[in-house]
Design a protein around this motif. Structure first.
Motif, mmCIF file in Angstrom:
data_model
loop_
_atom_site.group_PDB
_atom_site.id
_atom_site.type_symbol
_atom_site.label_atom_id
_atom_site.label_comp_id
_atom_site.label_asym_id
_atom_site.label_seq_id
_atom_site.Cartn_x
_atom_site.Cartn_y
_atom_site.Cartn_z
ATOM 1 N N ARG A 65 0.797 -1.222 0.000
ATOM 2 C CA ARG A 65 0.000 0.000 0.000
ATOM 3 C C ARG A 65 0.830 1.273 0.000
ATOM 4 N NH1 ARG A 65 -3.687 -1.157 5.105
ATOM 5 N NH2 ARG A 65 -1.649 -1.963 5.799
ATOM 6 N N VAL A 96 -8.409 -10.648 0.525
ATOM 7 C CA VAL A 96 -8.069 -9.299 0.083
ATOM 8 C C VAL A 96 -8.705 -8.318 1.062
ATOM 9 C CG1 VAL A 96 -8.153 -7.639 -1.795
ATOM 10 C CG2 VAL A 96 -8.034 -10.088 -2.304
ATOM 11 N N GLU A 98 -7.648 -4.806 1.338
ATOM 12 C CA GLU A 98 -7.676 -3.416 0.874
ATOM 13 C C GLU A 98 -7.036 -3.331 -0.502
ATOM 14 O OE1 GLU A 98 -5.874 0.931 2.282
ATOM 15 O OE2 GLU A 98 -6.221 -0.652 3.784
ATOM 16 N N ILE A 99 -7.593 -2.495 -1.370
ATOM 17 C CA ILE A 99 -7.033 -2.289 -2.699
ATOM 18 C C ILE A 99 -7.159 -0.819 -3.078
ATOM 19 C CG2 ILE A 99 -7.367 -2.677 -5.180
ATOM 20 C CD1 ILE A 99 -8.015 -5.502 -4.684
ATOM 21 N N ASP A 104 -5.566 -5.883 -8.030
ATOM 22 C CA ASP A 104 -4.128 -5.910 -7.747
ATOM 23 C C ASP A 104 -3.592 -7.323 -7.520
ATOM 24 O OD1 ASP A 104 -1.683 -4.471 -7.494
ATOM 25 O OD2 ASP A 104 -1.788 -4.751 -5.337
ATOM 26 N N SER A 122 -10.267 -8.200 -7.116
ATOM 27 C CA SER A 122 -10.698 -6.940 -6.529
ATOM 28 C C SER A 122 -11.148 -7.233 -5.106
ATOM 29 C CB SER A 122 -11.826 -6.335 -7.360
ATOM 30 O OG SER A 122 -12.238 -5.105 -6.815
ATOM 31 N N ASP A 182 1.185 -9.907 -5.813
ATOM 32 C CA ASP A 182 0.769 -8.584 -6.281
ATOM 33 C C ASP A 182 1.240 -8.484 -7.724
ATOM 34 O OD1 ASP A 182 0.782 -5.874 -7.043
ATOM 35 O OD2 ASP A 182 0.962 -5.204 -4.987
ATOM 36 N N SER A 189 -2.216 -3.019 -2.680
ATOM 37 C CA SER A 189 -3.182 -3.832 -1.940
ATOM 38 C C SER A 189 -2.589 -4.347 -0.645
ATOM 39 C CB SER A 189 -3.646 -5.021 -2.793
ATOM 40 O OG SER A 189 -2.552 -5.858 -3.121
#
Length: 240
Positions: A65, A96, A98-99, A104, A122, A182, A189
């Motif tokens: 991130r 997952v 956070e994106i 990603d 996603s 990634d 992400s």
């Protein structure tokens, strides 16, 4: 070489449906016990170092991130295609959290017959090229994703054992490769990977697999069960 738990009962059931003369089934599995590059994978890191964590529950968290100008991908070059009467499988479990940038983390692979497919994650859905959504899922929790193919021309895709999509591989000019992590440059992400397994097994019907599945999931040798559902995870051999 690392010993991987073998699901003996499920293997016996599946093997009974294999005809004589087939090639020996094989499986490569990364299960979160060590960094992938220590288990035969090549780490392709582009950009500033990301933040990786091996967790006590045998998962690995990839945190990219800090910048979208980064990818952290794990690759393995080897033949993938099944022989006559066999099925190629890919299964992976990831959460997952956070994106930034839409999609990603994910998995892509290229076949021996110059085909390829990308599964791009996603927060709540899976895409393949080009911006085609093939499955949706609940955000923020672990899910198991699976791809099956007997001809490496077409594939079936499942999410948590539920059929989601059937489609075609795309043309590719590159050698056989499996890659995950990634995988998108221009996005970032936070994702936690539980395991990834791929290989070739004797071909059986999906209906039979639904019967065999509970046995496949049952871990032996007194180890606690962890849900690693794979429609074709008949056994895990030593890593190649």
């Amino acid at each position: 070489m690392k010993h991987i738990t073998r699901c003996i009962t499920a293997l016996a059931i599946l093997a009974s449906f294999a005809t004589a003369g087939r090639a020996e089934p094989w499986t490569v599995t990364w299960d979160g016990n060590d960094y992938p590059e220590n288990e035969g994978w090549y780490r392709d890191l582009w950009g500033p170092p990301d933040i990786r964590t091996l967790n006590p529950d045998s998962t690995m968290t990839l945190d990219t991130r800090q910048t979208v100008e980064l990818w952290d991908t794990y690759l393995m070059w080897r033949p993938l295609n099944p022989g006559p009467g066999e099925t190629f499988f890919l299964t992976f479990r990831v959460r997952v959290s956070e994106i930034t940038g839409g999609i990603d983390p994910g998995v892509w692979f290229k076949t021996d017959n110059f085909k390829s497919i990308d599964f791009l994650l996603s927060m709540d859905h899976v895409e393949i090229p080009f911006f085609i959504t093939i499955a949706q899922f609940e955000p923020g929790v672990f899910h198991t994703f699976e791809c099956l193919s007997s001809d490496m021309q077409t594939f079936r895709f499942f999410v948590d054992d539920q059929f989601a999509y059937e489609g075609n591989f795309l043309p590719s000019g590159y050698q056989s490769t499996m890659a995950w992590g990634d995988i998108v440059y221009g996005a970032s992400s936070l994702a936690t990977w539980d395991f990834l397994s791929f290989g070739v097994v004797p071909e059986v019907s999906t209906g039979l697999l639904l019967v065999v599945l509970p046995l496949i999931r049952r871990r032996t040798c007194g180890q606690p069960a962890r849900q690693r559902g794979s429609l074709l995870w008949s056994r895990s051999l030593t890593d190649v």
